[in-house]
Scaffold this motif. Structure first.
Motif, PDB file in Angstrom:
ATOM      1  N   PRO A  31       3.578  26.979  15.293  1.00 30.34           N
ATOM      2  CA  PRO A  31       4.118  27.770  14.390  1.00 30.34           C
ATOM      3  C   PRO A  31       4.880  27.499  13.307  1.00 30.34           C
ATOM      4  CG  PRO A  31       5.199  26.620  16.381  1.00 30.34           C
ATOM      5  CD  PRO A  31       3.307  26.407  16.533  1.00 30.34           C
ATOM      6  N   ARG A  32       5.239  28.425  12.182  1.00 28.19           N
ATOM      7  CA  ARG A  32       5.584  28.299  11.058  1.00 28.19           C
ATOM      8  C   ARG A  32       6.095  26.840  10.807  1.00 28.19           C
ATOM      9  NH1 ARG A  32       3.120  31.609   7.424  1.00 28.19           N
ATOM     10  NH2 ARG A  32       2.172  33.690   8.505  1.00 28.19           N
ATOM     11  N   ASN A  33       6.839  27.146  11.845  1.00 30.92           N
ATOM     12  CA  ASN A  33       7.860  26.051  11.081  1.00 30.92           C
ATOM     13  C   ASN A  33       7.259  24.279  11.006  1.00 30.92           C
ATOM     14  OD1 ASN A  33       8.438  26.320  13.406  1.00 30.92           O
ATOM     15  ND2 ASN A  33      10.031  25.137  14.281  1.00 30.92           N
ATOM     16  N   ILE A  34       6.555  23.888  11.403  1.00 27.23           N
ATOM     17  CA  ILE A  34       5.581  22.782  11.809  1.00 27.23           C
ATOM     18  C   ILE A  34       5.029  22.321  10.839  1.00 27.23           C
ATOM     19  CG2 ILE A  34       3.963  21.993  12.496  1.00 27.23           C
ATOM     20  CD1 ILE A  34       4.398  23.016  15.035  1.00 27.23           C
ATOM     21  N   ASP A  35       5.181  21.216   9.582  1.00 25.76           N
ATOM     22  CA  ASP A  35       4.316  21.134   8.485  1.00 25.76           C
ATOM     23  C   ASP A  35       3.019  20.333   8.842  1.00 25.76           C
ATOM     24  OD1 ASP A  35       6.752  22.251   6.315  1.00 25.76           O
ATOM     25  OD2 ASP A  35       7.379  19.875   6.445  1.00 25.76           O
ATOM     26  N   ILE A  36       1.739  20.622   8.612  1.00 25.03           N
ATOM     27  CA  ILE A  36       0.621  20.143   8.728  1.00 25.03           C
ATOM     28  C   ILE A  36      -0.011  19.812   7.468  1.00 25.03           C
ATOM     29  CG2 ILE A  36      -2.019  20.483   9.378  1.00 25.03           C
ATOM     30  CD1 ILE A  36       0.034  22.997  11.528  1.00 25.03           C
ATOM     31  N   TYR A  37      -0.128  18.114   7.288  1.00 27.37           N
ATOM     32  CA  TYR A  37      -0.859  18.217   6.246  1.00 27.37           C
ATOM     33  C   TYR A  37      -2.842  17.155   6.081  1.00 27.37           C
ATOM     34  CZ  TYR A  37       3.484  18.587   3.828  1.00 27.37           C
ATOM     35  OH  TYR A  37       4.486  19.087   3.741  1.00 27.37           O
ATOM     36  N   ARG A  38      -2.703  17.293   5.524  1.00 24.53           N
ATOM     37  CA  ARG A  38      -4.222  15.886   5.657  1.00 24.53           C
ATOM     38  C   ARG A  38      -3.444  14.500   5.307  1.00 24.53           C
ATOM     39  NH1 ARG A  38      -6.999  18.722   1.170  1.00 24.53           N
ATOM     40  NH2 ARG A  38      -6.548  16.662   0.298  1.00 24.53           N
ATOM     41  N   LYS A  39      -4.451  13.924   6.700  1.00 24.97           N
ATOM     42  CA  LYS A  39      -4.037  12.845   6.453  1.00 24.97           C
ATOM     43  C   LYS A  39      -3.293  11.527   4.641  1.00 24.97           C
ATOM     44  CE  LYS A  39      -2.177   8.055   8.199  1.00 24.97           C
ATOM     45  NZ  LYS A  39      -1.587   7.758   7.170  1.00 24.97           N
ATOM     46  N   GLU A  40      -4.659  12.097   3.907  1.00 21.93           N
ATOM     47  CA  GLU A  40      -4.535  11.361   2.841  1.00 21.93           C
ATOM     48  C   GLU A  40      -3.540  12.243   2.391  1.00 21.93           C
ATOM     49  OE1 GLU A  40      -7.756  14.533   3.115  1.00 21.93           O
ATOM     50  OE2 GLU A  40      -7.312  13.073   3.735  1.00 21.93           O
ATOM     51  N   VAL A  41      -3.061  13.189   1.991  1.00 27.46           N
ATOM     52  CA  VAL A  41      -2.523  14.000   1.218  1.00 27.46           C
ATOM     53  C   VAL A  41      -1.127  13.773   1.723  1.00 27.46           C
ATOM     54  CG1 VAL A  41      -1.416  16.483   0.309  1.00 27.46           C
ATOM     55  CG2 VAL A  41      -3.322  16.338   1.412  1.00 27.46           C
ATOM     56  N   LEU A  42      -0.191  13.384   2.808  1.00 29.04           N
ATOM     57  CA  LEU A  42       0.477  12.971   3.444  1.00 29.04           C
ATOM     58  C   LEU A  42       0.477  11.598   2.963  1.00 29.04           C
ATOM     59  CD1 LEU A  42       3.589  13.207   5.007  1.00 29.04           C
ATOM     60  CD2 LEU A  42       1.579  11.906   7.028  1.00 29.04           C
ATOM     61  N   ASP A  43      -0.135  10.898   2.854  1.00 26.55           N
ATOM     62  CA  ASP A  43       0.080   9.275   2.559  1.00 26.55           C
ATOM     63  C   ASP A  43       0.288   9.567   1.088  1.00 26.55           C
ATOM     64  OD1 ASP A  43      -0.982   8.098   4.807  1.00 26.55           O
ATOM     65  OD2 ASP A  43      -3.133   7.750   4.465  1.00 26.55           O
ATOM     66  N   ALA A  44       0.033   9.967  -0.290  1.00 24.45           N
ATOM     67  CA  ALA A  44      -0.007  10.333  -1.540  1.00 24.45           C
ATOM     68  C   ALA A  44       2.008  10.790  -1.860  1.00 24.45           C
ATOM     69  CB  ALA A  44      -1.146  11.678  -2.076  1.00 24.45           C
ATOM     70  N   ILE A  45       1.535  11.771  -0.970  1.00 21.76           N
ATOM     71  CA  ILE A  45       3.309  12.311  -1.055  1.00 21.76           C
ATOM     72  C   ILE A  45       3.835  11.294  -0.787  1.00 21.76           C
ATOM     73  CG2 ILE A  45       4.992  14.095   0.241  1.00 21.76           C
ATOM     74  CD1 ILE A  45       2.639  15.767   0.848  1.00 21.76           C
ATOM     75  N   GLN A  65       7.951   7.420  -2.515  1.00 21.62           N
ATOM     76  CA  GLN A  65       8.623   5.538  -2.881  1.00 21.62           C
ATOM     77  C   GLN A  65       8.255   5.491  -4.509  1.00 21.62           C
ATOM     78  OE1 GLN A  65       5.944   3.322  -0.181  1.00 21.62           O
ATOM     79  NE2 GLN A  65       6.697   4.118   1.481  1.00 21.62           N
ATOM     80  N   ASN A  66       7.134   5.972  -4.373  1.00 17.36           N
ATOM     81  CA  ASN A  66       7.050   4.913  -6.205  1.00 17.36           C
ATOM     82  C   ASN A  66       9.087   5.931  -7.148  1.00 17.36           C
ATOM     83  OD1 ASN A  66       5.447   3.235  -6.161  1.00 17.36           O
ATOM     84  ND2 ASN A  66       3.562   5.483  -6.693  1.00 17.36           N
ATOM     85  N   ALA A  67       9.258   6.897  -6.607  1.00 16.28           N
ATOM     86  CA  ALA A  67      10.140   7.660  -7.397  1.00 16.28           C
ATOM     87  C   ALA A  67      11.895   6.968  -6.726  1.00 16.28           C
ATOM     88  CB  ALA A  67      10.578   9.105  -6.987  1.00 16.28           C
ATOM     89  N   ALA A  68      11.456   6.307  -5.821  1.00 19.19           N
ATOM     90  CA  ALA A  68      12.875   5.557  -4.971  1.00 19.19           C
ATOM     91  C   ALA A  68      12.689   4.334  -5.803  1.00 19.19           C
ATOM     92  CB  ALA A  68      12.662   5.637  -3.695  1.00 19.19           C
TER      93      ALA A  68
END
Length: 76
Positions: A37-51, A56-59
């Protein structure tokens, strides 16, 4: 971790509405198709880790800025 073996053209169904299909296998590379479904976000693991790391750095940077500003009497 659940480990499943699939061949080209075979699929795995997750929670009735997500289907992973093996589209091709070329040496060590596997191409997957994901139907979800379009409401489910799908990321490659390394991209999610970077996000997550950027968040965390911004906080931490915000906390440091707030402490610095308190030191100058800018915020209470």
């Amino acid at each position: 971790m659940l480990v499943l073996t699939r061949k080209k053209g075979e699929s795995i169904v997750i929670s009735d509405d997500i289907v992973l299909t093996v589209l091709s296998v070329d040496g060590e590379n596997v191409k997957l198709g994901i139907a979800a479904p379009r409401n489910i976000d799908i990321y490659r693991k390394e991209v999610l880790d970077a996000i997550e790391q950027n968040n965390q750095n911004a906080a931490m940077n915000l906390e440091t800025l707030q402490k610095t500003m308190k030191g100058f009497g800018q915020i209470s």
